[in-house]
Design a protein around this motif. Structure first.
Motif, short mmCIF file in Angstrom:
data_model
loop_
_atom_site.label_atom_id
_atom_site.label_comp_id
_atom_site.label_asym_id
_atom_site.label_seq_id
_atom_site.Cartn_x
_atom_site.Cartn_y
_atom_site.Cartn_z
N GLU A 62 13.33 64.59 30.58
CA GLU A 62 14.15 63.56 29.95
C GLU A 62 15.10 62.90 30.95
O GLU A 62 15.36 61.70 30.86
N GLY A 63 15.61 63.67 31.91
CA GLY A 63 16.43 63.08 32.95
C GLY A 63 15.65 62.07 33.78
O GLY A 63 16.15 60.99 34.11
N ARG A 64 14.41 62.39 34.08
CA ARG A 64 13.56 61.47 34.83
C ARG A 64 13.25 60.21 34.03
O ARG A 64 13.17 59.11 34.59
N LEU A 65 13.06 60.37 32.71
CA LEU A 65 12.76 59.21 31.87
C LEU A 65 13.88 58.18 31.92
O LEU A 65 13.64 56.98 32.03
N TRP A 66 15.13 58.67 31.81
CA TRP A 66 16.25 57.73 31.85
C TRP A 66 16.27 56.96 33.17
O TRP A 66 16.50 55.75 33.19
N LEU A 67 16.03 57.66 34.28
CA LEU A 67 16.02 57.00 35.58
C LEU A 67 14.87 56.02 35.71
O LEU A 67 14.95 55.05 36.47
N ASP A 68 13.81 56.24 34.93
CA ASP A 68 12.66 55.34 34.95
C ASP A 68 12.80 54.21 33.94
O ASP A 68 11.90 53.39 33.79
N GLY A 69 13.94 54.17 33.25
CA GLY A 69 14.17 53.11 32.28
C GLY A 69 13.56 53.35 30.92
O GLY A 69 13.45 52.43 30.10
N GLN A 70 13.17 54.61 30.62
CA GLN A 70 12.58 54.95 29.33
C GLN A 70 13.59 55.72 28.48
O GLN A 70 14.54 56.30 29.00
N ASN A 71 13.35 55.72 27.16
CA ASN A 71 14.28 56.34 26.22
C ASN A 71 13.64 57.57 25.58
O ASN A 71 12.76 57.45 24.73
N PRO A 72 14.08 58.78 25.96
CA PRO A 72 13.48 60.00 25.39
C PRO A 72 13.81 60.20 23.92
O PRO A 72 13.18 61.03 23.27
N TYR A 73 14.79 59.47 23.38
CA TYR A 73 15.03 59.53 21.94
C TYR A 73 13.93 58.80 21.17
O TYR A 73 13.67 59.09 20.01
N ARG A 74 13.29 57.86 21.81
CA ARG A 74 12.25 57.06 21.17
C ARG A 74 10.84 57.51 21.55
O ARG A 74 9.92 57.44 20.74
N LEU A 75 10.68 57.97 22.78
CA LEU A 75 9.35 58.30 23.29
C LEU A 75 9.22 59.81 23.52
O LEU A 75 9.86 60.35 24.41
N PRO A 76 8.38 60.51 22.75
CA PRO A 76 8.15 61.93 22.99
C PRO A 76 7.31 62.13 24.24
O PRO A 76 6.68 61.18 24.73
N PRO A 77 7.29 63.32 24.79
CA PRO A 77 6.57 63.55 26.05
C PRO A 77 5.08 63.21 26.01
O PRO A 77 4.51 62.86 27.04
N ASP A 78 4.45 63.32 24.83
CA ASP A 78 3.01 63.04 24.78
C ASP A 78 2.69 61.57 24.50
O ASP A 78 1.53 61.21 24.28
N ASP A 79 3.70 60.70 24.51
CA ASP A 79 3.45 59.27 24.28
C ASP A 79 2.54 58.73 25.38
O ASP A 79 2.79 58.95 26.57
N PRO A 80 1.46 58.03 25.02
CA PRO A 80 0.50 57.55 26.02
C PRO A 80 1.11 56.64 27.09
O PRO A 80 0.64 56.61 28.22
N THR A 81 2.17 55.91 26.72
CA THR A 81 2.77 55.00 27.70
C THR A 81 3.44 55.75 28.85
O THR A 81 3.72 55.16 29.89
#
Length: 404
Positions: A62-81
């Motif tokens: 989740e820390g990496r997602l934020w740095l990549d501009g993604q929102n872990p509240y919206r996108l679960p880890p298995d999201d294809p995107t």
């Protein structure tokens, strides 16, 4: 290596731990000694594999997602995107279909860990730093000799921070600090600290009733806490209303005590979904009743906070071992010993881990769960007896005001 061997090692570590705690309970060793010992023991575990929990992989993800501009509240880890981001740290993540359940300030710690290198050891080192901060808080707040050392070298505290990478002991230190500030009438600082506690873990809301006599401080604390929790709510998509925190609140159950009894009774009368809803409603009402009783009795804020956290854990549908991080600092600051006993007993919750590793089955034996809480009830009874006999006389420094 089977997780049960690690659990047995931790359980055995309580023998010398209790001896050290007993020896240090009659003389003040100082905060520096407690911090140095905690750091020395913790660093050894920082570089050991986290065999008892896989939560830290989600934290790093989740820390990496934020740095990549993604929102872990919206996108679960298995999201294809998110497929291009998957790597060795993604594989061990549990409950991949579920979005994040962690409040924004906890997410800040995840991002900080990613910025520091995004490795398992960097996150564990941050978690250990959280324990050290809490040791410093209890050394400042409590007058009881050895309380800081009793927290810092507790085998559960060391394993859940330096080994498993959980930040719940930092949460416990924040709860203690906020309650202490309320007792000193440092309300501005107390409001800020309470909001930080809520921003780290939702359990921080148990502190809000302690402001009830100061309406302005209560309003600011409630507003600030709600503001911090909004991202978890607003990020939900209409077609996924129960992912993340909602899913956790509605479905998770394990190692519970009072709730287990209420749920069993409810299941005799209702279908499973209704029984789950009813049992959670009943324990929520029970917690509100405890809040009212605490406020009516007008206990000092640190003692009141301790009671509310005890009630939250005993009424909760889910009690993970690291949740004891919320309670231990408060209990030790008030001279209690039952939470120390529970920190050993709660290791029973790890019993299903061996089977989980082999075939993905998680089922805690009923006799073990019953035994854990039977022994805990005995420890709580001893604490109550000690209080009635006047054997617990220390109060946290300057904690002279009641919550009424």
């Amino acid at each position: 290596e089977l997780p049960s061997r690690v659990v047995l090692t931790l359980l055995a570590a309580f023998v010398p731990y209790l001896a050290v705690v007993y020896a240090s309970s009659t003389r003040e060793l100082g905060a520096r000694w407690a911090l140095t010992t905690t750091a020395a023991l913790g660093v050894v575990l920082v570089f050991a594999p986290p065999v008892l929990s896989d939560d830290l992989y989600r934290y790093l993800w989740e820390g990496r997602l934020w740095l990549d501009g993604q929102n872990p509240y919206r996108l679960p880890p298995d999201d294809p995107t998110l497929a291009p981001l998957r790597d060795a740290l993604w594989e061990p993540i549990n409950n991949k279909p579920l979005a994040s359940i962690y409040p924004p300030l906890m997410q800040v710690l995840f991002v900080l860990s990613a910025l520091l290198g995004g490795q398992v050891w960097t996150l564990k080192l941050l978690a250990l730093s959280g324990l050290l901060l809490t040791v410093a808080v209890i050394a400042r707040v409590s007058k009881r000799p050895g309380a800081a050392l009793a927290l810092g070298i507790n085998p559960l505290a060391l394993s859940e921070t330096a080994l498993n990478g959980h930040f719940d002991f930092l949460v416990g230190g924040t709860l203690l600090l906020a309650a202490w500030q309320i007792g000193r009438r440092a309300l501005k600082s107390a409001v800020w600290t309470t909001c930080i506690a809520v921003g780290l873990k939702v359990v921080g809301v148990v502190l809000l009733p302690l402001f009830w006599r100061t309406k302005r401080a209560l309003a600011v604390a409630v507003f600030g806490s709600a503001l911090l929790l909004l991202p978890m709510v607003l990020a939900r998509t209409p077609d996924d209303p129960t992912s993340g925190p909602g899913q956790f609140a509605a479905r998770w159950q394990g190692n519970d005590s009072v709730h287990a009894v209420v749920h069993w009774l409810s299941s005799q009368l209702f279908d499973p979904p209704t029984a789950a809803l009813v049992s959670r409603g009943v324990v929520a009402i029970g917690l509100l009743l405890v809040v009212g009783l605490v406020l009516r009795r007008g206990r000092p804020p640190v003692e009141a906070a301790r009671t509310l956290v005890w009630a939250s854990l005993l009424l909760s549908p889910q009690v993970h071992p690291w949740y004891l991080g919320w309670l231990l600092p408060l209990d030790l600051a008030c001279g209690g010993r039952a939470a120390v006993a529970w920190s050993a007993l709660v290791l029973a919750a790890y019993e299903p881990l061996d089977r989980w590793v082999v075939d993905g089955t998680w089922e805690m034996p009923l006799w073990l769960q019953f035994g854990e809480y039977l022994l805990l009830a005995a420890a709580m009874g001893v604490d109550r007896l000690r209080a009635r006999l006047g054997l617990v006389v220390e109060q946290p420094n300057s904690d002279v005001n009641s919550v009424d």
